[in-house]
Write a protein that holds these residues in place. Structure first.
Motif, short mmCIF file in Angstrom:
data_model
loop_
_atom_site.label_atom_id
_atom_site.label_comp_id
_atom_site.label_asym_id
_atom_site.label_seq_id
_atom_site.Cartn_x
_atom_site.Cartn_y
_atom_site.Cartn_z
N SER A 154 -36.46 14.21 -12.30
CA SER A 154 -37.02 13.12 -11.51
C SER A 154 -37.07 11.83 -12.33
O SER A 154 -37.66 11.81 -13.41
N PHE A 155 -36.45 10.80 -11.81
CA PHE A 155 -36.55 9.46 -12.38
C PHE A 155 -36.92 8.51 -11.25
O PHE A 155 -36.08 8.19 -10.40
N ARG A 156 -38.15 8.06 -11.22
CA ARG A 156 -38.62 7.18 -10.15
C ARG A 156 -38.04 5.79 -10.33
O ARG A 156 -37.80 5.33 -11.45
N SER A 157 -37.79 5.10 -9.20
CA SER A 157 -37.22 3.76 -9.25
C SER A 157 -37.91 2.85 -8.25
O SER A 157 -37.96 3.15 -7.05
N GLN A 158 -38.40 1.72 -8.75
CA GLN A 158 -38.98 0.71 -7.86
C GLN A 158 -37.91 -0.12 -7.17
O GLN A 158 -38.20 -0.85 -6.22
N ASP A 159 -36.67 -0.02 -7.65
CA ASP A 159 -35.59 -0.83 -7.10
C ASP A 159 -34.87 -0.15 -5.94
O ASP A 159 -33.98 -0.73 -5.33
N ALA A 160 -35.22 1.10 -5.64
CA ALA A 160 -34.55 1.84 -4.57
C ALA A 160 -35.33 1.69 -3.27
O ALA A 160 -36.56 1.77 -3.25
N ILE A 161 -34.61 1.47 -2.17
CA ILE A 161 -35.26 1.38 -0.87
C ILE A 161 -35.83 2.73 -0.46
O ILE A 161 -36.90 2.82 0.13
N VAL A 162 -35.10 3.80 -0.75
CA VAL A 162 -35.54 5.15 -0.42
C VAL A 162 -35.72 5.93 -1.72
O VAL A 162 -34.75 6.20 -2.43
N ASP A 163 -36.96 6.26 -2.07
CA ASP A 163 -37.27 6.94 -3.32
C ASP A 163 -37.00 8.43 -3.18
O ASP A 163 -37.79 9.15 -2.56
N LEU A 164 -35.91 8.92 -3.77
CA LEU A 164 -35.54 10.32 -3.64
C LEU A 164 -36.05 11.18 -4.78
O LEU A 164 -35.77 12.38 -4.84
N SER A 165 -36.78 10.59 -5.72
CA SER A 165 -37.40 11.38 -6.79
C SER A 165 -38.86 11.66 -6.49
O SER A 165 -39.56 12.27 -7.31
N ARG A 166 -39.35 11.25 -5.35
CA ARG A 166 -40.74 11.54 -4.96
C ARG A 166 -40.87 12.99 -4.50
O ARG A 166 -41.84 13.68 -4.80
N LYS A 167 -39.85 13.46 -3.78
CA LYS A 167 -39.91 14.79 -3.17
C LYS A 167 -39.27 15.86 -4.04
O LYS A 167 -39.64 17.04 -3.97
N PHE A 168 -38.27 15.48 -4.85
CA PHE A 168 -37.52 16.45 -5.63
C PHE A 168 -37.39 16.00 -7.08
O PHE A 168 -37.45 14.82 -7.39
N GLY A 169 -37.14 16.96 -7.95
CA GLY A 169 -36.88 16.68 -9.35
C GLY A 169 -38.02 17.12 -10.27
O GLY A 169 -39.19 16.91 -9.97
N SER A 170 -37.66 17.73 -11.38
CA SER A 170 -38.66 18.13 -12.38
C SER A 170 -38.96 16.94 -13.30
O SER A 170 -38.12 16.06 -13.48
N ALA A 171 -40.15 16.95 -13.87
CA ALA A 171 -40.46 15.94 -14.88
C ALA A 171 -39.62 16.21 -16.12
O ALA A 171 -39.28 17.36 -16.42
N LEU A 172 -39.29 15.17 -16.85
CA LEU A 172 -38.43 15.31 -18.03
C LEU A 172 -39.03 16.28 -19.04
O LEU A 172 -38.31 17.07 -19.66
N GLU A 173 -40.37 16.24 -19.19
CA GLU A 173 -41.01 17.11 -20.17
C GLU A 173 -40.99 18.58 -19.73
O GLU A 173 -41.20 19.49 -20.56
N GLU A 174 -40.73 18.84 -18.44
CA GLU A 174 -40.64 20.21 -17.94
C GLU A 174 -39.24 20.80 -18.11
O GLU A 174 -39.05 22.01 -17.94
N LEU A 175 -38.28 19.96 -18.44
CA LEU A 175 -36.89 20.39 -18.49
C LEU A 175 -36.64 21.53 -19.48
O LEU A 175 -36.00 22.53 -19.11
N PRO A 176 -37.11 21.44 -20.73
CA PRO A 176 -36.83 22.55 -21.66
C PRO A 176 -37.35 23.89 -21.16
O PRO A 176 -36.70 24.93 -21.33
N GLY A 177 -38.52 23.89 -20.53
CA GLY A 177 -39.08 25.13 -20.00
C GLY A 177 -38.21 25.73 -18.91
O GLY A 177 -38.02 26.96 -18.85
N LEU A 178 -37.68 24.89 -18.02
CA LEU A 178 -36.80 25.38 -16.95
C LEU A 178 -35.50 25.94 -17.52
O LEU A 178 -35.01 26.98 -17.07
N VAL A 179 -34.95 25.24 -18.50
CA VAL A 179 -33.72 25.72 -19.14
C VAL A 179 -33.95 27.07 -19.79
O VAL A 179 -33.16 28.03 -19.62
N ASN A 180 -35.04 27.19 -20.52
CA ASN A 180 -35.33 28.45 -21.21
C ASN A 180 -35.60 29.58 -20.21
O ASN A 180 -35.16 30.73 -20.43
N LEU A 181 -36.32 29.28 -19.12
CA LEU A 181 -36.58 30.29 -18.10
C LEU A 181 -35.27 30.82 -17.52
O LEU A 181 -35.09 32.04 -17.35
#
Length: 398
Positions: A154-181
């Motif tokens: 998830s990378f939120r953007s104030q410049d996007a008309i439709v924010d598609l990282s609000r509903k989907f996407g892991s936080a960057l700090e959660e990424l290593p845990g998901l990869v390891n899982l």
């Protein structure tokens, strides 16, 4: 340069009334053959937009997001051009399969799926899937020998008309845990994906996401990274100017240059390819003077192909088909749709010349997220789509 400065910089480059690019005689011929409202799909425009984006993103594999406009003619044309396809549902799998697309030409990007949707995509031959949370990773254990996963960040953007990282996407700090899982359960992680939002007004959020993704890949060097999916967000002009696509993509390509040569880059354009490819031909079926404004009642509205105004945050350029003298008189007007619901108003604050019942209006940029979300409320049928070649002349653009 911030977003506001970018928009101002390119404002002076906005084309004059784009309706002038349309072949009015062709539209008048179509009006003798088809009852309004109807949409005109220009396949040459599909090809033009695809080629423009391909040129702006050299080396990036384009997966058309068919949800924006899932018309068979669009898919066939992109297949002919060597395009790939972004799928999200079993219905979309069936659609492309019926048009001769093969599974290896597709990615399945919906982060949340039923088990039978996974099996359906695998039966089709699509083996690349997006996940963004632990529960979703675990769904793939029964198919660990068949699939390769991309983890959506998830990378939120104030410049996007439709924010598609609000509903989907892991936080960057959660990424290593998901990869390891995933790896602990015998699953193959091959890529990262993100989508900073649809109709982004500047490339900066995408650039930042690319840079952060590359850093994350370097930190997790134990993973054999094969893909980086940079999503969509490539803008088109509705009511105001946007950056030319080559300027929008230039800093993205500069950021991608830091990616190892072994990592392939994907993108998921939908709106950029489909939006300019379609216009709508609408008729004034009634008019009434209400207070200081004239209300014009159209034979399509927000329950029909103009539904993107409700669901996609878009406001489509609408103008009369007949040439308009810019020095003539314009009056405060309202454009309303045909249904009995008072929410069915297309524009409450538009200046128009005096129109008559029977006059024709043209709505532009009607390809993306319009007919896709249209309904048949009040039993008004959805506008049909008329497919043509080369309605718009791009001679002056090249």
């Amino acid at each position: 340069m911030n977003t506001a400065e970018l928009v101002q910089h390119f404002a002076e480059q906005t084309h004059p009334d784009e309706l002038e690019q349309f072949d009015r005689s062709t539209l008048r011929d179509l009006l003798t053959q088809h009852e309004t409202p109807f949409l005109v799909l220009d396949l040459q425009e599909v090809e033009y937009q695809y080629s423009a984006l391909q040129k702006a993103l050299p080396g990036v594999e384009l997966f058309y997001a068919i949800k924006s406009l899932a018309h068979p003619a669009v898919i066939r044309r992109l297949k002919k051009l060597g395009g790939s396809f972004d799928l999200a549902t079993s219905g979309e799998v069936d659609l492309v399969k019926g048009l001769g697309i093969e599974g290896h030409q597709c990615i399945h990007t919906h982060p949340i799926k039923k088990d039978r949707e996974i099996r359906h995509a695998l039966d089709f031959g699509c083996t690349r899937f997006v996940v963004d949370n632990p529960d979703e990773v675990l769904k793939f254990i029964p198919y660990k020998d068949e699939v390769e996963l991309m983890i959506r960040v998830s990378f939120r953007s104030q410049d996007a008309i439709v924010d598609l990282s609000r509903k989907f996407g892991s936080a960057l700090e959660e990424l290593p845990g998901l990869v390891n899982l995933a790896m602990e359960n015998g699953l193959t992680v091959s890529g990262l994906s993100f989508h900073v939002g649809s109709q982004s007004l500047s490339p900066f959020a995408q650039v930042n996401a690319v840079q952060a993704s590359i850093s994350a890949m370097k930190e997790m060097s134990h993973v054999h990274w094969k893909w980086l999916d940079i999503g969509g967000s490539f803008p088109v002009s509705y009511q105001g100017p946007v950056m030319p696509i080559e300027d929008f993509c230039a800093p993205i390509m500069e950021a991608l240059a830091e990616l190892p040569a072994s990592v392939k880059v994907f993108a998921e354009p939908g709106r950029f390819i489909s939006a300019p490819s379609m216009i709508e031909v609408i008729r004034v079926v009634g008019k009434a003077k209400r207070g200081a404004r004239t209300w014009y009642y159209l034979d399509d509205g927000v329950y029909g192909a103009l539904s993107g105004q409700m669901y996609d945050h878009a406001k489509y350029p609408i103008a009369p088909l007949k040439p308009v003298d810019p020095t003539g008189d314009f009056y405060p007007s309202v454009l309303a749709g045909p249904t009995c619901d008072s929410v069915d108003v297309v524009d409450e604050d538009i200046e128009l010349p005096e129109l008559a019942v029977g006059d024709i209006l043209i709505a532009k940029q009607m390809g993306a997220y319009t007919i896709a979300s249209a309904s048949e409320f009040n039993y008004y049928p959805k506008p049909k789509i008329v497919v043509v070649e080369d309605l718009i002349d791009h001679t002056d653009d090249e």
